[in-house]
Design an enzyme around this catalytic site. Structure first.
Site, PDB file in Angstrom:
ATOM      1  N   SER A   1       0.726  -1.087   0.242  1.00  0.00           N
ATOM      2  CA  SER A   1      -0.014  -0.018  -0.078  1.00  0.00           C
ATOM      3  C   SER A   1       0.751   1.411   0.219  1.00  0.00           C
ATOM      4  O   SER A   1       2.089   1.308   0.272  1.00  0.00           O
ATOM      5  CB  SER A   1      -0.753  -0.095   1.260  1.00  0.00           C
ATOM      6  OG  SER A   1      -1.662  -1.220   1.263  1.00  0.00           O
TER       7      SER A   1
HETATM    8  N1  SAH Z   1      -0.889  -4.375   3.717  1.00  0.00           N
HETATM    9  C1  SAH Z   1      -0.391  -5.020   2.601  1.00  0.00           C
HETATM   10  C2  SAH Z   1      -1.218  -4.862   1.580  1.00  0.00           C
HETATM   11  C3  SAH Z   1      -1.178  -5.959   0.663  1.00  0.00           C
HETATM   12  S1  SAH Z   1      -2.470  -5.836  -0.896  1.00  0.00           S
HETATM   13  C4  SAH Z   1       1.078  -4.416   2.335  1.00  0.00           C
HETATM   14  O1  SAH Z   1       1.044  -3.036   2.354  1.00  0.00           O
HETATM   15  O2  SAH Z   1       1.783  -4.934   1.795  1.00  0.00           O
HETATM   16  C5  SAH Z   1      -3.720  -7.089  -0.018  1.00  0.00           C
HETATM   17  C6  SAH Z   1      -3.431  -8.445   0.445  1.00  0.00           C
HETATM   18  O3  SAH Z   1      -4.636  -8.904   0.996  1.00  0.00           O
HETATM   19  C7  SAH Z   1      -2.841  -9.183  -0.618  1.00  0.00           C
HETATM   20  O4  SAH Z   1      -1.740  -9.558  -0.396  1.00  0.00           O
HETATM   21  C8  SAH Z   1      -4.221 -10.113  -0.757  1.00  0.00           C
HETATM   22  O5  SAH Z   1      -3.394 -11.256  -1.056  1.00  0.00           O
HETATM   23  C9  SAH Z   1      -4.718 -10.239   0.786  1.00  0.00           C
HETATM   24  N2  SAH Z   1      -5.969 -10.919   0.849  1.00  0.00           N
HETATM   25  C10 SAH Z   1      -6.850 -10.732  -0.148  1.00  0.00           C
HETATM   26  N3  SAH Z   1      -8.043 -11.462   0.476  1.00  0.00           N
HETATM   27  C11 SAH Z   1      -7.687 -12.040   1.571  1.00  0.00           C
HETATM   28  C12 SAH Z   1      -8.311 -12.678   2.671  1.00  0.00           C
HETATM   29  N4  SAH Z   1      -9.427 -12.989   2.607  1.00  0.00           N
HETATM   30  N5  SAH Z   1      -7.577 -13.024   3.603  1.00  0.00           N
HETATM   31  C13 SAH Z   1      -6.332 -12.796   3.653  1.00  0.00           C
HETATM   32  N6  SAH Z   1      -5.826 -11.826   3.026  1.00  0.00           N
HETATM   33  C14 SAH Z   1      -6.426 -11.417   1.706  1.00  0.00           C
END
Ligand code: SAH
Length: 215
Positions: free
Chosen positions: A61
C-alpha cells in the site's frame, strides 16, 4: 517520504478531520525500512508515496494510506491487533511497533511465507502469521483491540465485528472491488453498539473468498 505524507494529510485534512497524524505513527513510518518490503526491481521507488506491485497481482500500500489507517486505529502499547492481508508485511511491521502483538492473515501462501521470513529476518518478534481466509478472522486469539483489513471488501464481515473488543476499532475499505471504496472506521462501544464512519475514498485490491455474513 515523510514530507509527502504530511503534504497529503494537508490535501485531505477536511475528509480525515485532522491536520497531522500521531507523532508516534510518524516516528515508526520514519524508521521502518520500506525498501526491505518491495521487490528489488522497484528499489528506486521504495520511498515514493505510492503503492508498488509485490507479485501475484497484489500491491504494497501507499505510505500515506498505511500511516492513515494506523493513525485511525489509535493503538496503545498493550493492544492486540488483527490484520487481514499481510501482503509484503510492511503494514504489519508498522503496527507491531505500536502495540503488544499482531496476528496477521494472508490468503496467498507464497506471499504469507515471504512476509513471515522477511519480518523474522528484520527482527520483528511480536507477530504471528498464518495463511488463510481473513474473512473469518482468527477466533482463537479474539477479541482484538483493533482490526485492520488491507483489501477491499463488499461489506463489513460479521466475523470481524464479533471478534472486536467493546471499545475497539476496525478500519476497512468497503465498496466495489477494482473500482473505488470508502475507507471506513467502525467503533464498537462498551455496550457493543457500532458507530460507522466513512473517512476517505481509496482503491485497494479485492478481498478474496468473501462469504455472506453481513453485519
Ligand atoms: N498491507 C499489505 C497490503 C497488501 S495488498 C502491504 O502493504 O503489503 C492486500 C493483500 O490482501 C494481498 O496480499 C492479498 O492477497 C490479501 N488478501 C486478499 N483477500 C484476503 C483474505 N480473504 N484473507 C487474507 N488476505 C487476503
Amino acid at each position: 517520504m515523510l514530507d509527502d505524507i504530511e503534504r497529503e494529510v494537508q490535501y485531505t485534512r477536511k475528509m480525515i478531520g485532522k491536520n497531522a497524524f500521531d507523532p508516534r505513527v510518524m516516528a515508526v513510518m520514519s524508521k521502518t525500512p520500506r525498501h526491505e518490503f518491495v521487490p528489488k526491481s522497484y528499489l528506486d521507488a521504495a520511498f515514493d508515496n505510492g503503492p508498488l506491485p509485490i507479485g501475484h497481482g497484489q500491491t504494497i500500500s501507499q505510505p500515506y494510506i498505511v500511516a492513515l489507517m494506523t493513525d485511525m486505529l489509535e493503538l496503545e502499547a498493550d493492544d492486540i491487533v488483527l490484520e487481514i492481508g499481510t501482503g509484503s508485511g510492511y503494514q504489519t511491521a508498522i503496527l507491531s511497533q505500536l502495540c503488544k502483538k499482531v496476528y496477521t492473515i494472508e490468503y496467498i501462501p507464497a506471499l504469507a511465507d515471504a512476509a513471515r521470513a522477511r519480518l523474522q529476518n528484520l527482527g520483528y518478534d511480536n507477530i504471528e502469521s498464518i495463511t488463510g481466509n481473513g474473512y473469518d478472522g482468527w477466533p482463537e486469539h479474539a477479541p482484538y483491540d483493533a482490526i485492520i483489513v488491507t483489501a477491499a471488501a463488499s461489506h463489513i464481515p460479521k466475523p470481524l465485528i464479533d471478534q472486536l473488543k467493546p471499545g475497539g476499532r476496525l478500519v476497512i475499505p468497503v465498496g466495489r472491488p477494482h473500482l473505488y471504496q470508502e475507507l471506513m472506521l467502525v467503533e464498537k462501544d462498551d455496550e457493543g453498539e457500532l458507530n460507522i464512519r466513512d473517512v476517505l475514498g481509496v482503491a485497494f485490491v479485492p478481498l478474496q473468498g468473501e462469504r455472506d455474513e453481513h453485519v
